[in-house]
Design a protein around this motif. Structure first.
Motif, PDB file in Angstrom:
ATOM      1  N   ASP A   6      -1.107 -33.052 -71.434  1.00  0.00           N
ATOM      2  CA  ASP A   6      -0.620 -31.990 -70.560  1.00  0.00           C
ATOM      3  C   ASP A   6      -0.029 -32.570 -69.274  1.00  0.00           C
ATOM      4  O   ASP A   6      -0.759 -32.821 -68.310  1.00  0.00           O
ATOM      5  CB  ASP A   6      -1.769 -31.033 -70.230  1.00  0.00           C
ATOM      6  CG  ASP A   6      -1.296 -29.771 -69.504  1.00  0.00           C
ATOM      7  OD1 ASP A   6      -0.174 -29.778 -68.965  1.00  0.00           O
ATOM      8  OD2 ASP A   6      -2.058 -28.783 -69.474  1.00  0.00           O
TER       9      ASP A   6
ATOM     10  N   ALA B  57      -0.121 -23.705 -74.013  1.00  0.00           N
ATOM     11  CA  ALA B  57      -0.985 -23.805 -72.834  1.00  0.00           C
ATOM     12  C   ALA B  57      -1.751 -22.521 -72.568  1.00  0.00           C
ATOM     13  O   ALA B  57      -2.505 -22.445 -71.605  1.00  0.00           O
ATOM     14  CB  ALA B  57      -0.155 -24.172 -71.600  1.00  0.00           C
TER      15      ALA B  57
ATOM     16  N   ASP C 285      -6.935 -30.486 -73.331  1.00  0.00           N
ATOM     17  CA  ASP C 285      -5.484 -30.609 -73.240  1.00  0.00           C
ATOM     18  C   ASP C 285      -5.034 -31.717 -72.284  1.00  0.00           C
ATOM     19  O   ASP C 285      -3.860 -32.088 -72.292  1.00  0.00           O
ATOM     20  CB  ASP C 285      -4.859 -29.283 -72.765  1.00  0.00           C
ATOM     21  CG  ASP C 285      -5.127 -28.143 -73.732  1.00  0.00           C
ATOM     22  OD1 ASP C 285      -5.223 -28.420 -74.946  1.00  0.00           O
ATOM     23  OD2 ASP C 285      -5.245 -26.994 -73.278  1.00  0.00           O
TER      24      ASP C 285
END
Length: 249
Positions: free
Chosen positions: A234, A16, A230
């Motif tokens: 995510d 991340a 993402d």
């Protein structure tokens, strides 16, 4: 014993982190039953042959017994003329139907000599995090198109709006992508009660998702462009968006 110049340095690459941040211990959020790629950065002298071994444990278990089907071993060699390489492993954890936590204990060996070790904590989320949203509006931008099937998978109704240089009239939750100039204009535009706006864009010095207080009584969230891709995988970002929308109701 002090480290020698030829001893390798191995650190975990946090997925991340937009800058590829590395650390020995980290926590990663992922969805169950979906591949999550874990990576390690290796610094060593050319020709070094590094083996990275990992064991996976269920954190809630009182027995420290690794899950044998999830153990892994990755091998990499530092190329001549280079001092850096990466080792990657794709891990799929089973669907549990509820949140769960797993631990990955890893060790790097230079030949058969251990030189580095660490732990990665995996927070597992079930599918359906976006379901409470019920319906959203999405501007027809190429970068936002992969988001639409994610909403539909979680049974969220999606209204697709044509691209425009200014914000349309809407109620509820709207997703748009904006240039820095457009984002500056959006910050000063009054939002009505019940209007929640998620903007994919960048402001000077911004690295993380920001909640902002715009003019009016609506709500504004800015998500860095680097995190746009993402979103489908995510859980943390999906959970944040749901909480953002619910806080405005």
């Amino acid at each position: 014993m002090s480290a020698r110049a030829e001893d390798p340095s191995v650190t975990f690459i946090h997925p991340a982190s937009p800058s590829g941040e590395t650390r020995k211990t980290a926590e990663v959020e992922m969805f169950s039953d979906q591949p999550s790629v874990l990576g390690w950065r290796i610094l060593a002298v050319p020709g070094s042959r590094i083996t990275l071994r990992g064991k996976v444990f269920q954190a809630a278990s009182s027995l420290a017994v690794p899950l044998k089907d999830l153990g892994f071993e990755e091998k990499t060699t530092i190329a001549e003329g280079s001092v850096q390489a990466e080792a990657r492993h794709s891990l799929v954890l089973p669907e549990t139907g509820k949140p769960a936590v797993y631990l990955v204990q890893w060790q790097a060996l230079n030949g058969e000599t251990p030189h580095a070790a660490g732990t990665v904590r995996l927070r597992l989320s079930p599918r359906g995090l976006l379901t409470p949203l019920q319906s959203v509006s999405v501007m027809a931008e190429d970068d936002l198109k992969p988001w639409i099937p994610v909403f539909e998978r979680d049974q969220v109704k999606v209204v697709t709006l044509a691209h425009a240089e200014r914000l349309p009239a809407w109620q509820g939750l709207l997703f748009v992508k904006a240039s820095p100039a457009m984002l500056e204009k959006i910050k000063s535009q009054p939002l009505e009660p019940g209007q929640c706006l998620v903007v994919i864009g960048d402001l000077p010095g911004m690295r993380e998702t920001m909640l902002m207080k715009p003019a009016g009584r609506g709500r504004l969230m800015v998500v860095p462009a680097s995190r746009c891709k993402d979103f489908p995988s995510d859980p943390a970002l999906q959970r944040l968006i749901v909480e953002f929308c619910q806080s405005a109701s």
